[in-house]
Design an enzyme around this catalytic site. Structure first.
Site, PDB file in Angstrom:
ATOM      1  N   ASP A 188       0.813  -1.213   0.000  1.00 23.04           N
ATOM      2  CA  ASP A 188       0.000   0.000   0.000  1.00 23.04           C
ATOM      3  C   ASP A 188       0.848   1.264   0.000  1.00 23.04           C
ATOM      4  O   ASP A 188       0.313   2.370   0.019  1.00 23.04           O
ATOM      5  CB  ASP A 188      -0.947   0.011   1.210  1.00 23.04           C
ATOM      6  CG  ASP A 188      -2.296   0.614   0.869  1.00 23.04           C
ATOM      7  OD1 ASP A 188      -2.668   0.584  -0.316  1.00 23.04           O
ATOM      8  OD2 ASP A 188      -2.974   1.133   1.776  1.00 23.04           O
ATOM      9  N   SER A 205     -10.529  -5.089  11.338  1.00 21.95           N
ATOM     10  CA  SER A 205     -10.781  -6.506  11.602  1.00 21.95           C
ATOM     11  C   SER A 205     -11.712  -6.699  12.788  1.00 21.95           C
ATOM     12  O   SER A 205     -12.688  -7.458  12.715  1.00 21.95           O
ATOM     13  CB  SER A 205      -9.453  -7.234  11.840  1.00 21.95           C
ATOM     14  OG  SER A 205      -8.651  -7.193  10.686  1.00 21.95           O
TER      15      SER A 205
END
Length: 710
Positions: A141, A442
């Site tokens: 990223d 998450s």
């Protein structure tokens, strides 16, 4: 201390064990402690009108209410503790095993060293699982040339490393760990052929490390590129890439498109792009998500997870399987409580007996279909798929059927799926995929999955399946906790609050567990009040607790209630520590760092959350530094607090500690003069206990100040 347990439920592939004795003790303690808490609150509220100092009394009552509220939520973890074990030997043949896509995310080679990231990748490629059913995706990223260079170099090294691990049954499949003293058992009783081969591989590995480090040090090579196009590259094609015709798993490098003007949604957006790209390329039904510094430590970890997913009927609603986050660089005196024993050996086991633990950021296996609906309504999004999944027909087809496309066409479509504009006017991050409503992508997504009816399972194997590197200074430990507390506190006061949204979709105990994570930061307010109010009363000679013992008799029976609650809390903590393999030093370190983090990280987390809720501050994410500083590591191993860079964050704690010292000295003079020891004993004990807890931190601050003057 080991309590007897009873194996309750046998499945063909895994065993559920209910800790009956622990459960009985926990429930008895809950009832007794709760009774004492109610008595304490009754004493506070009924005595309020008889006191002259209403403000002090009211603030202290507020603190005790907050302590009681958070304590009550935490009892959900102790109601039904359950552990699980697996039997991989009972799995079907390799031809019947399902496929798994491994996701590894990295964002900045300066904070996440390329060598460490590549070790994680190599450990995943060497997993003991059919190569044709395993695909490893590295998402860069940061778009850094250093990371892409590392991917290619690791790809070449994997052609030798993976066959070596497979041929000799190596357990430490991370090269950096294998070539260290941590993997000595893998080299016992080996023949000359093995030794010669190992020597050659080590030489190749050291050369690769030097190349990666040299390349990363070159100007502009390790820079993060924040304005770039998407890139999807096949590094290993999943065929006979290895030495001697050994087949290696598919290996894919992904760097999604990033534009400064378009929100990139942090790690959640990154993983969602991986879900789409992998769905097109390999489309395996299960995902393994790992932090870039969390390498595989047991080659059988995938098979262990499959023991849950292939165990019918248990697996029908199973959304994810969570493994503990364990660190290889923990010191014997773990002063920062990096092992997180209360979480992984108490809370997660407690949630295991409900509907399963939270999704903890790394080391979890996830059912792909769980991201697209509830257990019984997976197909409802396919009525108008383009409005939900986006305009890629190839991606939509991949979810309905196994269909292969020419490699060039598939990669071109994958680039489209990784573009920053693909999610416009879709349900990504809203109803499907990882949620964008919280930076703890998450944990929050796992919570939403359980609200939809999915369950989870927790496995704590004897040999850690995944190992990472822990923070070795106070700054990183506090910043990490600050991020967690801020994001979770915002959830607690959002439309998704576990006490409103959650409690209507899951059991009361499960919603209490999630509510604990959301509201436990309120302890910071309670700690500040308890660190200021009783001390002020002690300094001014104002009694805020019942009278203590006089002539071996209780001057005030209510004093026994406060003593009972204090002893009850300490004993409960001690029992949990000893029963999970800890000792007195573990107990003391946990108690101390709990207080430290509450008055620093959690306090700033609450302030940060309030600023975001009120619109005074925007969302932002700071990466934890995973590059280990050798000097800081030495201090950590010696049990010395390193406060470099954490001075501002530690300021409230330092002020409270200084306030305790001033009030203790000034208050003791009054106690001696007025001879009111019985009235002031409670506050005197509280100040003494707080000063003992504060001492190592004060020493660290003073040493830091001394160095700064030099």
């Amino acid at each position: 201390m080991n309590f007897p347990i009873q194996k309750m439920t046998f499945f063909s592939l895994h065993t559920l064990t209910l800790h009956r004795c622990t459960m009985a003790i926990n429930r008895l303690h809950i009832h007794l402690h709760f009774t004492a808490v109610l008595l304490l609150l009754y004493y506070r509220t009924t005595a309020l009108h008889r006191r002259n100092h209403h403000l002090l009394w009211s603030l202290l009552t507020l603190a005790e209410l907050l302590f009681a509220f958070v304590w009550l939520l935490a009892q959900s973890f102790r109601w039904r503790p359950v552990s699980r074990s697996v039997s991989p030997e009972n799995l079907p043949g390799e031809a019947e095993l399902p496929g798994v896509d491994v996701f590894i995310c990295t964002a900045d080679p300066a904070k996440e060293p390329t060598v460490e990231v590549m070790n994680t990748v190599l450990s995943c490629l060497a997993l003991d699982y059919p190569a044709e059913k395993l695909a490893v995706y590295l998402s860069d990223d940061g778009g850094s040339p250093a990371t892409y260079f590392g991917v290619k170099e690791a790809g070449w090294f994997a052609k030798t490393w993976v066959p070596f691990c497979s041929e000799y049954g190596i357990n430490s499949i991370c090269p950096e760990v294998y070539f260290s003293s941590l993997a000595d058992e893998d080299r016992i009783f080996r023949d000359p052929k093995f030794v010669a081969q190992e020597k050659e591989i080590k030489k190749t590995y050291e050369a690769m490390k030097k190349d990666l480090e040299r390349y990363g040090m070159e100007k502009d090579k390790s820079d993060v590129v924040k304005d770039r196009s998407a890139s999807v590259k096949i590094i290993l094609d999943g065929k006979n890439d290895g030495k001697g015709g050994c087949r290696l798993p598919l290996r894919v490098y992904v760097s999604r498109e990033r534009r400064p003007s378009v929100p990139h949604r942090y790690k959640a957006g990154n993983i969602n792009s991986l879900v789409r790209v992998s769905g097109l390329i390999s489309n395996n039904p299960y995902l393994l998500v790992l932090d870039c510094d969390m390498h595989c430590n047991d080659p059988t970890s995938v098979k262990q997870a499959m023991c849950f997913y292939l165990d019918s009927p248990f697996s029908k609603s199973l959304g994810y399987v969570q493994f503990p986050q364990i660190f290889y660089n923990l010191s014997k005196n773990d002063i920062y409580d990096n092992q997180a024993r209360p979480a992984f050996k108490t809370k997660w086991i407690g949630m295991n007996g409900l509907r399963g633990p939270v999704m903890s950021g790394t080391g979890y296996f996830l059912r792909r279909k769980a991201l697209f609906g509830s257990p019984n309504q997976e197909e409802r999004f396919y009525v108008e798929p383009h409005k939900v999944f986006g305009q890629s027909q190839k991606f939509i087809d991949s979810m309905k059927m196994d269909k292969e496309y020419p490699m060039d066409a598939m990669l071109n479509e994958a680039v489209t799926l990784a573009s920053c504009s693909y999610e416009e006017n879709t349900e990504w991050g809203k109803k499907i995929g990882f949620s964008y409503d919280c930076l703890l992508e998450s944990t929050f997504t796992g919570y939403l999955l359980q609200c939809k009816g999915w369950t989870s399972a927790y496995l704590y194997p004897k040999r850690p399946c995944f190992l990472g590197s822990s923070p070795v200074d106070m700054k990183d430990a506090i910043i990490q906790m600050l991020k967690w507390s801020s994001e979770l506190f915002q959830v607690g006061f959002s439309k998704y609050s576990p006490l409103i949204y959650g409690i209507s979709r899951m059991s009361i105990l499960q919603s209490m567990s999630y509510a604990y994570f959301a509201f436990s930061s309120l302890l910071s307010v309670a700690f500040v009040l308890y660190g200021v109010i009783p001390q002020w009363g002690f300094l001014k000679g104002i009694p805020l607790y019942p009278k203590t013992v006089s002539n071996l008799q209780l001057s005030d029976p209510w004093f026994a209630v406060f003593v009972a609650i204090f002893i009850s809390s300490i004993v409960q903590h001690l029992i949990e520590v000893f029963s999970s393999g800890g000792n007195l030093k573990t107990w003391w370190n946990e108690l101390r760092i709990w207080m430290v983090k509450s008055v620093s990280a959690c306090l700033f987390g609450v302030v940060d959350a309030i600023m975001k809720i009120t619109g005074l501050k925007k969302m932002e994410l700071n990466l934890t530094n995973k590059a280990i500083d050798k000097e800081k590591l030495k201090k950590y191993e010696k049990g010395m607090f390193d406060l470099q860079g954490a001075t501002i964050l530690m300021a409230p704690l330092f002020v409270i500690a200084l306030w305790n010292m001033i009030c203790f000295v000034g208050g003791m003079r009054k106690v001696v003069k007025n001879r009111n020891f019985e009235e002031m004993f409670g506050q005197m004990f509280l100040l003494s206990f707080a000063l003992v807890l504060h001492y190592p931190v004060l020493v660290g601050v003073m040493k830091r100040k001394g160095k700064s003057h030099h």
